[in-house]
Scaffold this active site. Structure first.
Site, PDB file in Angstrom:
ATOM      1  N   ASP A 185      31.999  41.522  47.586  1.00 36.47           N
ATOM      2  CA  ASP A 185      31.590  42.537  46.494  1.00 36.47           C
ATOM      3  C   ASP A 185      31.815  43.795  45.987  1.00 36.47           C
ATOM      4  O   ASP A 185      32.818  43.830  47.111  1.00 36.47           O
ATOM      5  CB  ASP A 185      29.909  42.715  46.738  1.00 36.47           C
ATOM      6  N   HIS A 262      30.891  41.791  39.908  1.00 40.35           N
ATOM      7  CA  HIS A 262      31.137  42.277  41.322  1.00 40.35           C
ATOM      8  C   HIS A 262      32.312  42.085  41.912  1.00 40.35           C
ATOM      9  O   HIS A 262      32.814  42.044  43.294  1.00 40.35           O
ATOM     10  CB  HIS A 262      29.976  41.747  41.516  1.00 40.35           C
ATOM     11  N   GLU A 318      25.772  39.855  36.355  1.00 38.21           N
ATOM     12  CA  GLU A 318      25.692  40.966  36.257  1.00 38.21           C
ATOM     13  C   GLU A 318      27.398  41.593  36.468  1.00 38.21           C
ATOM     14  O   GLU A 318      27.881  42.228  36.909  1.00 38.21           O
ATOM     15  CB  GLU A 318      24.903  41.932  37.393  1.00 38.21           C
TER      16      GLU A 318
HETATM   17  C1  ACM Z   1      21.418  40.010  42.191  1.00 35.28           C
HETATM   18  O1  ACM Z   1      20.390  40.274  42.902  1.00 35.28           O
HETATM   19  N1  ACM Z   1      22.410  40.367  41.321  1.00 35.28           N
HETATM   20  C2  ACM Z   1      21.302  38.502  42.677  1.00 35.28           C
END
Ligand code: ACM
Ligand code: ZN
Length: 744
Positions: A185, A262, A318
């Site tokens: 991440d 991410h 996201e």
């Molecule tokens: C998440 O909580 N972004 C999967």
């Protein structure tokens, strides 16, 4: 105090003497308590028809456990622990039968996993009697779901290999079988990839210890040998060791390699994989460049060699998708492939990666955003933004793992935020986790089997230490283990509460920093609109305490009455309540008004709609008498997204009014703010309104802590209609939450 003494005193305090077999967590499907017990003063001799590595694994595990055993290799007719594989006995992939008599204990199962779970139950039975004896019992057991998982974010803060193994031990204890390891991440890459050393000698380190400092500063990385370097990574040898440790506990580790979002750390280590071709510009990978696919395939090849898991998690959540619109490579890709928008561009990437993973005999899991732009044909969906993604995926005949934020995000507060270490926001009590049913009512019976199971997610932005991480995981994951294992008709919150109260001292004794359960006083209530009265109960999670209360708002003392039966409120009561251990106060005092008020049950008209995501009981929420708790997700708070609150209550007749109150809350993390102010008006005809007050506040939108605020007016007025107009703060994506408008 010795553990046994502590447990005994807890169960005495709880006033419920039970036999050990009724204490097993997760609760088995069928338990028959028998007469007598098996003494284990002498070791039990392991007798098994297992052979080879299966035998070595299980016998080795049992020999390392606290249960006294031997393995003479001879049969025994007394003092035995018999482990029998019987593939045709109907116990399924993970089920077992456990029989304990005065002569010995026997586990029968179709698989080694079933034997392992039978042994876990046996271990809990032995523990409950301090390893002196085991109560005679017959248990038939099998899990409700095949997927029972814990997710751990190791990117935001790195944890030691020992910490990971310790959590695997606990998962095994609760018969959980999946560990979803969030290894990559923006805050740091955590797995050695031989072909891309910069991932671990640069992108795994940052010049800030905590995620928060890093996030608020420049979000940069540093070299591993920089004196400020915080971070770390697991070498491939570490990974192999952890995977093997998990395997011995019948836990599959599912690695997650995030894409396309991410991915700040990848874009910094290898800037040519980003649209900007530069560090610190993009959070998403560039989908236009072939180099991105070459990189991901290389990484996944090394990852698949390390993890035998059938499933590889490819993230998908996201993505900002912002760089793609202005990137010539991404634009060319969209044109060449006939992709109409950035959602389809993302979907193109996920399809292509799926094909690659499938070609290695594996399948992908992705967060529910992978539905956007078209779901890859064989993908399993992890539904986190509520259940909607999961429902849509199941209806499209895709497998689903349920992990909705409202029930499964263990980074939320578990008790009154004002007494808790800072969390990212949200509020998720043990009882709420326990209440979760992963099979949504929206699914037809023929669609339900697509729900493979459930998972608790531990995002660690606000959990810099291992101790804090355990504090957030336990006991909520224990509740989730029972959600995943036990059939819903067997579940019972009060019984689980009793069992988990006994389990926590045990876990703490084993060295886990478990949250010791809340002494916050809850006030479940029932409103009788016809009788115009409210019945209020007082409870808290922790057993073995008395709840003392007053009805005039004064501080409860050791001589205040002890709560026994529900209280009945007909007017306004200033309730104060607090937990006491003997004469010692523990925890915080609850001060609350309970109002059986003039607007109770009266119709409400909203000038602007509430959010469909937090509907509570619609507009009627504002006058239903039910007060919201410490979190906006409890079904008592009505939410408004990007809208003002504009509520008009019809009292039915012109009425004397001398008090109006509206409670709202602020939680900056999830974008919940108090309204700017509350304008109160009254009217006799619902057309012509007169201003009676503008209630302001001076609470900054920058405050980090969760804040509850009562907007209160005292005075004299008359009217049939009461209007509360509360404008939202000027922040895109902001919420207002209101639980009740009290009129007296
Ligand atoms: C998440 O909580 N972004 C999967
Ligand atoms: Zn691009």
């Amino acid at each position: 105090m010795k553990l046994t003494t502590l447990l005994l005193s807890l169960s005495l305090l709880a006033g419920t003497a039970t036999v050990a077999a009724q204490d097993i967590i997760p609760l088995p499907q069928k338990v028959e308590v028998q007469k007598g017990k098996l003494s284990i003063g002498k070791p039990l001799n392991i007798v098994t028809n297992l052979t080879g590595a299966d035998k070595d694994d299980l016998v080795g595990f049992i020999q390392d456990s606290p249960l006294p055993v031997t393995c003479t290799g001879k049969n025994s007719s007394r003092n035995y622990l018999r482990l029998t594989i019987a593939p045709d006995a109907g116990h399924g992939d993970e089920g077992y039968a456990l029989t304990v008599t005065s002569r010995g204990a026997e586990v029968v199962a179709g698989t080694t996993a079933g034997l392992f779970y039978g042994f876990q139950s046996l271990l809990q039975l032995a523990e409950a009697n301090d390893f002196k004896s085991i109560d005679a019992v017959s248990i038939e057991d099998a899990p409700r779901f095949q997927y029972r998982g814990l997710h751990l974010d190791d990117s935001r803060h790195f944890t030691s290999k020992e910490f990971v193994k310790k959590q695997l031990d606990a998962l095994a204890r609760y018969k959980m079988n999946r560990f979803h390891w969030h290894l990559t991440d923006g805050a740091g890459w955590r797995i050695e990839i031989k072909k891309y050393p910069r991932l671990t000698n640069f992108a795994a380190w940052r010049p800030y210890d905590t995620w928060k400092e890093w996030w608020r500063a420049d979000r940069h990385y540093c070299d591993q040998d920089d004196p400020r370097a915080y971070g770390g990574y697991y070498t491939q040898e570490d990974v192999k060791e952890i995977v093997e440790y998990a395997r011995q506990r019948h836990i599959t580790i599912i690695p997650e390699i995030e894409m396309p979002g991410h991915s700040e750390e990848v874009c910094a280590a290898y800037p040519l994989l980003s649209c900007a071709n530069d560090m610190y510009k993009n959070s998403d990978l560039c989908i236009g460049k072939e180099a991105t696919f070459a990189f991901l395939e290389d990484v996944l090849t090394e990852v698949m060699a390390l993890f035998p898991s059938h499933y590889i998690h490819i993230g998908g959540d996201e993505a900002a998708k912002s760089g793609w619109a202005n990137c010539p490579d991404c634009q060319k890709r969209m044109k060449d492939e006939g992709l109409k928008d950035v959602d389809e561009l993302q979907s193109y990437m996920i399809h292509r990666i799926e094909q690659f993973v499938n070609s290695h005999g594996r399948d992908i899991i992705g967060w529910d955003e992978i539905l956007q732009g078209g779901l890859a044909p064989n993908a399993t969906v992890m539904s986190w933004r509520g259940e909607e993604g999961g429902i849509n995926a199941a209806k499209a005949k895709h497998d689903v793992i349920m992990t909705p934020g409202e029930f499964c995000y263990l980074d939320s507060y578990q008790a009154d935020p004002s007494g808790e270490p800072e969390a990212i926001g949200g509020y998720l009590t043990l009882e709420k986790v326990y209440s979760y049913d992963p099979v949504p009512a929206e699914l037809d019976p023929s669609e339900r089997h697509y729900i493979l199971g459930v998972q608790g997610n531990v995002w660690r932005e606000y959990m810099p230490t291992e101790e804090h991480t355990e504090y957030m995981i336990y006991p909520r994951i224990i509740a989730l283990s029972e959600v995943g294992w036990t059939e819903p008709q067997r579940k019972d919150w009060q019984d689980f509460r009793r069992r988990v109260n006994a389990e926590i001292p045990r876990l703490r004794e084993m060295g886990y920093n478990a949250f010791a359960l809340s002494t916050d006083i809850e006030t479940p209530m029932r409103v009788d609109y016809a009788k115009r009265e409210i019945k209020v109960a007082l409870t808290c999670e922790r057993l073995g305490v008395d709840i003392r209360y007053t009805l005039d708002g004064s501080e409860p003392s050791a001589s205040s009455p002890v709560y026994k039966d529900s209280l009945t409120v007909t007017g306004t009561t200033l309730l104060a309540a607090k937990a006491f251990a003997g004469s010692e106060p523990v925890g915080k005092t609850l001060h609350t008004r309970i109002d059986c008020h003039k607007a109770l049950g009266k119709p409400v008209t909203l000038g602007e709609p509430h959010s469909a995501n937090y509907p509570a009981s619609g507009a009627a929420t504002l006058t239903d008498g039910y007060r919201g708790g410490k979190g906006y997700g409890d079904g008592r708070w009505l939410g408004f997204l990007n809208n003002n609150l504009d509520a008009m209550i019809d009292l039915g007749a012109v009425t004397d009014i001398n008090y109006i109150e509206m409670k709202s809350m602020q939680a900056k993390g999830p974008y919940v703010w108090l309204p700017q102010y509350v304008q109160l008006q009254v009217s006799d005809d619902g057309v012509n309104f007169k201003d009676i007050a503008k209630l302001t506040h001076d609470i900054s939108t920058e405050r980090e802590e969760v804040i509850f605020h009562d907007f209160v007016w005292n005075g004299q007025t008359r009217g049939r209609y009461v209007r509360c107009y509360a404008p939202i703060v000027d922040i895109d994506g902001a919420w207002i939450f209101v639980d009740e408008i009290v009129v007296q």
